[in-house]
Motif scaffolding. Sequence first.
Motif, mmCIF file in Angstrom:
data_model
loop_
_atom_site.group_PDB
_atom_site.id
_atom_site.type_symbol
_atom_site.label_atom_id
_atom_site.label_comp_id
_atom_site.label_asym_id
_atom_site.label_seq_id
_atom_site.Cartn_x
_atom_site.Cartn_y
_atom_site.Cartn_z
ATOM 1 N N GLU A 356 0.853 -1.127 0.005
ATOM 2 C CA GLU A 356 0.001 0.164 -0.028
ATOM 3 C C GLU A 356 0.966 1.275 -0.139
ATOM 4 O O GLU A 356 0.584 2.393 -0.749
ATOM 5 N N LEU A 357 1.903 1.343 0.683
ATOM 6 C CA LEU A 357 2.992 2.296 0.685
ATOM 7 C C LEU A 357 3.679 2.513 -0.563
ATOM 8 O O LEU A 357 3.786 3.714 -0.973
ATOM 9 N N GLY A 358 3.768 1.560 -1.170
ATOM 10 C CA GLY A 358 4.546 1.594 -2.546
ATOM 11 C C GLY A 358 3.369 1.995 -3.826
ATOM 12 O O GLY A 358 4.121 2.845 -4.593
ATOM 13 N N ARG A 359 2.277 2.023 -3.510
ATOM 14 C CA ARG A 359 1.500 2.571 -4.277
ATOM 15 C C ARG A 359 1.339 4.117 -4.111
ATOM 16 O O ARG A 359 1.026 4.900 -5.167
ATOM 17 N N GLU A 360 1.655 4.619 -2.913
ATOM 18 C CA GLU A 360 2.085 6.190 -2.784
ATOM 19 C C GLU A 360 2.936 6.673 -3.998
ATOM 20 O O GLU A 360 2.898 8.058 -3.881
ATOM 21 N N THR A 361 3.773 6.164 -4.533
ATOM 22 C CA THR A 361 4.834 6.588 -5.472
ATOM 23 C C THR A 361 4.045 7.118 -6.690
ATOM 24 O O THR A 361 4.810 7.790 -7.427
ATOM 25 N N ASP A 362 2.679 6.535 -6.858
ATOM 26 C CA ASP A 362 2.077 6.836 -8.160
ATOM 27 C C ASP A 362 2.640 6.378 -9.384
ATOM 28 O O ASP A 362 2.653 6.760 -10.444
ATOM 29 N N LEU A 363 3.371 4.994 -9.094
ATOM 30 C CA LEU A 363 4.066 4.448 -10.331
ATOM 31 C C LEU A 363 3.306 3.203 -10.424
ATOM 32 O O LEU A 363 3.015 2.529 -9.489
ATOM 33 N N THR A 364 3.352 2.622 -11.662
ATOM 34 C CA THR A 364 3.037 1.191 -12.002
ATOM 35 C C THR A 364 4.184 0.361 -12.084
ATOM 36 O O THR A 364 4.944 0.749 -12.924
ATOM 37 N N PRO A 365 4.353 -0.629 -11.274
ATOM 38 C CA PRO A 365 5.551 -1.613 -11.474
ATOM 39 C C PRO A 365 5.333 -2.333 -12.628
ATOM 40 O O PRO A 365 4.485 -2.783 -13.107
ATOM 41 N N THR A 366 6.466 -2.404 -13.175
ATOM 42 C CA THR A 366 6.754 -3.312 -14.524
ATOM 43 C C THR A 366 6.704 -4.919 -14.200
ATOM 44 O O THR A 366 6.200 -5.684 -14.598
ATOM 45 N N THR A 521 1.930 -13.896 -15.271
ATOM 46 C CA THR A 521 1.786 -13.759 -14.008
ATOM 47 C C THR A 521 1.226 -12.376 -13.585
ATOM 48 O O THR A 521 1.498 -11.307 -13.911
ATOM 49 N N VAL A 522 0.020 -12.582 -12.868
ATOM 50 C CA VAL A 522 -0.753 -11.365 -12.412
ATOM 51 C C VAL A 522 -0.721 -11.311 -10.893
ATOM 52 O O VAL A 522 -0.387 -12.258 -10.167
ATOM 53 N N TYR A 523 -0.948 -10.147 -10.302
ATOM 54 C CA TYR A 523 -0.889 -9.778 -8.874
ATOM 55 C C TYR A 523 -2.251 -9.656 -8.259
ATOM 56 O O TYR A 523 -3.002 -8.933 -9.037
ATOM 57 N N GLU A 524 -2.544 -10.282 -7.059
ATOM 58 C CA GLU A 524 -3.635 -9.641 -6.470
ATOM 59 C C GLU A 524 -3.194 -9.453 -4.962
ATOM 60 O O GLU A 524 -3.085 -10.759 -4.316
ATOM 61 N N GLY A 525 -3.166 -8.445 -4.352
ATOM 62 C CA GLY A 525 -2.764 -8.020 -3.005
ATOM 63 C C GLY A 525 -1.393 -8.503 -2.907
ATOM 64 O O GLY A 525 -0.551 -8.373 -3.755
ATOM 65 N N ASP A 526 -1.138 -9.530 -1.951
ATOM 66 C CA ASP A 526 0.027 -10.058 -1.786
ATOM 67 C C ASP A 526 0.569 -11.281 -2.653
ATOM 68 O O ASP A 526 1.744 -11.654 -2.585
ATOM 69 N N ALA A 527 -0.502 -11.535 -3.387
ATOM 70 C CA ALA A 527 -0.389 -13.024 -4.035
ATOM 71 C C ALA A 527 0.169 -12.790 -5.546
ATOM 72 O O ALA A 527 -0.343 -11.994 -6.110
#
Length: 723
Positions: A356-366, A521-527
Amino acid sequence: MSSVDHAWLATCPKGLEQLLAQELLALGAESTKETVAAVHFIGTRELAYRACLWSRLANRILMPLHGFRLDEEDQLYQECLDIPWEEHFSHEQTIAIDFIGTSRLVDNTMYGSQRVKDAVVDRIRREEGERPNVDTKNPDIRIQVRQHKGQVTVSLDISGESLHRRGYRSGQGSAPIKENLAAALLMRCNWPEMMKNGAALLDPMCGSATLIIEGAMMAADIAPGLLRERFGFTDWKQHDQELWQSIFNEAEQRKVVGLDALELDIRGYDANPRVLEFATLNIEKAGLDEHIRLAHKPIDQFGKATADYGLLLTNPPYGERLGDVDGLKPIYQKLGSVLQKNFQGWKAAVFTGNVELGRETDLTPTKQYQLFNGTIPCKLLVFEDLSSRSAKIEERLNKPAPAQELTEGAKMVFNRLVKNQRKLNGWLNKTGVTCYRVYDADIPEYSVAVDIYEDSVHVQEYLPPNTIEDKIARERFAEVKQAVKEFAKDAPGHIHYKERRRQKGDSQYERFNEGPSDTITVYEGDAQFEANLSDYLDTGLFLDHRPVRRMVTELAKGKSLLNLFCYTAAVSVQAALGGAKSSLSIDMSNTYLDWAQRNYDLNHISAKNHHLLRADCLKWLETDGEQYDVIFLDPPTFSNSKKMDVVLDVQRDHGDLIRNSMAKLAPDGVLIFSNNFRKFKMDELVTRQFNAENITPQTLDMDFERNPRIHNVWRITRRSTFG
């Protein structure tokens, strides 16, 4: 002797197995086999020495001496007594025993260690007349004994203390990462390739400088073990000092050449001057003080890039042990803002225990990688595009009208896609959801479901009713393709189209596509989950069940879970990551269970407590067995598979299915029952026998609110009286 191949075992932190296997192959291993937190490999003694000196990822290098199945408690002593310990050390040397794992026969590691020590000491006394002493802190010889699933392996630890201890760390900050984890983060960011192209390396919150020291050591070709005073093999009877000296001298020479050629811009900043003192000492001890620059610079003063191309890698605090989450948000926001403004052309990566803190960067992880900092599950978020995520959303909202060549029908579908996406954007940005439904037969004539999987699009055509001519259905689907192609023209992923037909028997498990697979590979929460967008009618992840997975995860914390008709076990994966004590996931399809195992491997879920079972759920429920705190029951609407003795019809059979499942439920347990039969009606007897609550409205995220009949979900518990 050094040219003879031997079996070895390298241990590592969980999540680094694949990288470690690649590293060992590069060092000269002939073959590798990954297991949880370890890699088996074959090679000579020279290779083992090189692994001790050069592995940036391993914790220990072990030489297995004996393995056996433990059937009786006394067997542990006898089997260890039969090992020729006198060939490895003498009574004049000190020893320590590391005993790992428990079982029914040996359920205490201290007791297991004591029994092994007795056997070793008795053997040496018998052969040499005197016994060796025990030194648990700094032994000459370290022995590791590991028991797992009744199998015991006895090994000589030739590394000594953990290899992550390089010898340069004099001091550290409040929450340091270990050296081998730092090396793994750099490798996941592709630093070894970037440094060859002259990339800069920067850590704006460097702490004790572990990340930049490890990066500089890679760039200068410095063996990570050069500063260590000793290894486990130093006092080994079979130690080849001449061979070791030649390997060590070669590494020393490579260091001289590497440092002489090192011209990269490597820098570290931190807001804490006391921590920077530790960092300075560490850099000096590593011999890198002429090649790494440090500066006292808080994150709010962190500004322009020092080079046109480089890697910014950092491990900010994330609220687990330092500070408060809300108080940390400005740090991540400032970091993201500076990256967007001043670091275009760079690659950036953030290692955090709070996504959640990582999302505060306003960047989309590759890319995202699941790793562990000690016992704390963390993620490495890699950003190759440093554009603002919110700006991209705004740009999509302002997308120009479609090209005029679209038909009127295609324009209608395109406009609905854009409208729905606009409604979802705020929710997506807030929740971080990256796989979602953007259209679900919103215009009845264009009866398809359009799902987004990260950067790819998955389109399923529903079965047209008999009243619609096949020609008209095909024309409409062609218009859908036009609309989706226009809508997703900027998406880097692929678009997959599938026609949904009524399934018979095992056809739902058969391959839908004979061409190249598109598995992501897709992401959902921590998974993390494997999604197959091309080969089967279903992708491996039911998007409408996203809230149900969250619900089961919360219910199963610290408890046991039974997942019936488990499909690819996505519910079990989320529960395991969320703290479920144990789980059993059952399906009769080998295709799905193999897929489930790959999901387990992606998330580093151990088979010790989380099991997969191939069985017919209907027949398995008739067997006696243990009870479970939480049961997730999600049967197919209809199945007449050849593997089943009976035909399953969820409307007709759900009452008996629920009753048989409730027999497996612990007294205070909860059963979550789900199905996707649109005309479903709950068996009246079930509602009289149990507390059965229809919770479907609570299990619909925003992307499925337009279609409230997408599934039915019931929460069922025991009741004290027959209603």
